[in-house]
Write a protein that holds these residues in place. Structure first.
Motif, short mmCIF file in Angstrom:
data_model
loop_
_atom_site.label_atom_id
_atom_site.label_comp_id
_atom_site.label_asym_id
_atom_site.label_seq_id
_atom_site.Cartn_x
_atom_site.Cartn_y
_atom_site.Cartn_z
N ALA A 141 19.40 -3.75 -12.54
CA ALA A 141 18.33 -3.30 -11.66
C ALA A 141 16.98 -3.89 -12.05
O ALA A 141 16.20 -4.32 -11.20
CB ALA A 141 18.25 -1.78 -11.65
N SER A 142 16.71 -3.94 -13.34
CA SER A 142 15.41 -4.43 -13.81
C SER A 142 15.46 -5.86 -14.33
O SER A 142 14.42 -6.46 -14.60
CB SER A 142 14.89 -3.53 -14.93
N ARG A 143 16.69 -6.39 -14.51
CA ARG A 143 16.91 -7.72 -15.07
C ARG A 143 16.37 -7.85 -16.49
O ARG A 143 16.04 -8.93 -16.96
CB ARG A 143 16.29 -8.81 -14.18
N ARG A 144 16.31 -6.75 -17.19
CA ARG A 144 15.87 -6.77 -18.59
C ARG A 144 17.07 -6.97 -19.50
O ARG A 144 18.15 -6.47 -19.24
CB ARG A 144 15.18 -5.46 -18.97
N VAL A 145 16.85 -7.71 -20.58
CA VAL A 145 17.87 -7.91 -21.60
C VAL A 145 17.58 -6.93 -22.72
O VAL A 145 16.46 -6.85 -23.22
CB VAL A 145 17.87 -9.36 -22.13
N CYS A 146 18.59 -6.19 -23.11
CA CYS A 146 18.45 -5.20 -24.18
C CYS A 146 19.36 -5.62 -25.34
O CYS A 146 20.58 -5.69 -25.18
CB CYS A 146 18.85 -3.83 -23.66
N VAL A 147 18.76 -5.93 -26.48
CA VAL A 147 19.54 -6.29 -27.67
C VAL A 147 19.95 -5.00 -28.35
O VAL A 147 19.11 -4.20 -28.76
CB VAL A 147 18.73 -7.19 -28.63
N LEU A 148 21.26 -4.80 -28.48
CA LEU A 148 21.78 -3.57 -29.07
C LEU A 148 21.88 -3.64 -30.58
O LEU A 148 21.89 -2.63 -31.26
CB LEU A 148 23.16 -3.25 -28.49
N GLY A 149 22.00 -4.85 -31.11
CA GLY A 149 22.08 -4.99 -32.56
C GLY A 149 22.37 -6.42 -32.96
O GLY A 149 22.66 -7.27 -32.13
N THR A 150 22.27 -6.66 -34.25
CA THR A 150 22.57 -7.97 -34.82
C THR A 150 23.27 -7.78 -36.16
O THR A 150 22.99 -6.83 -36.89
CB THR A 150 21.29 -8.82 -34.98
N THR A 151 24.20 -8.67 -36.46
CA THR A 151 24.94 -8.59 -37.71
C THR A 151 25.49 -9.96 -38.07
O THR A 151 25.67 -10.81 -37.20
CB THR A 151 26.11 -7.58 -37.62
#
Length: 58
Positions: free
Chosen positions: A20-30
């Motif tokens: 809907a907003s075309r936003r990218v959400c980074v949930l985590g990194t490892t």
């Protein structure tokens, strides 16, 4: 998503796109992704999204 740093390390990012907003959400990194890590990141993010949808977050 696999990335490479300037030092040659390979951290992995778990990201989703909010359509809907075309936003990218980074949930985590490892450096070493496992099924347990992915599961926990998704559980945590779903709680955050529910909180936002209820009007309690940004």
């Amino acid at each position: 998503m696999e990335t490479v740093t300037l030092s040659g390390q390979r951290p992995y990012l778990l990201a989703v796109i909010e359509h809907a907003s075309r936003r990218v959400c980074v949930l985590g990194t490892t450096a070493h992704p496992t099924a347990a890590w992915v599961t926990q990141a998704v559980k945590t993010s779903s709680w955050i999204w529910r909180t936002r949808a209820a009007g309690h977050g940004s």
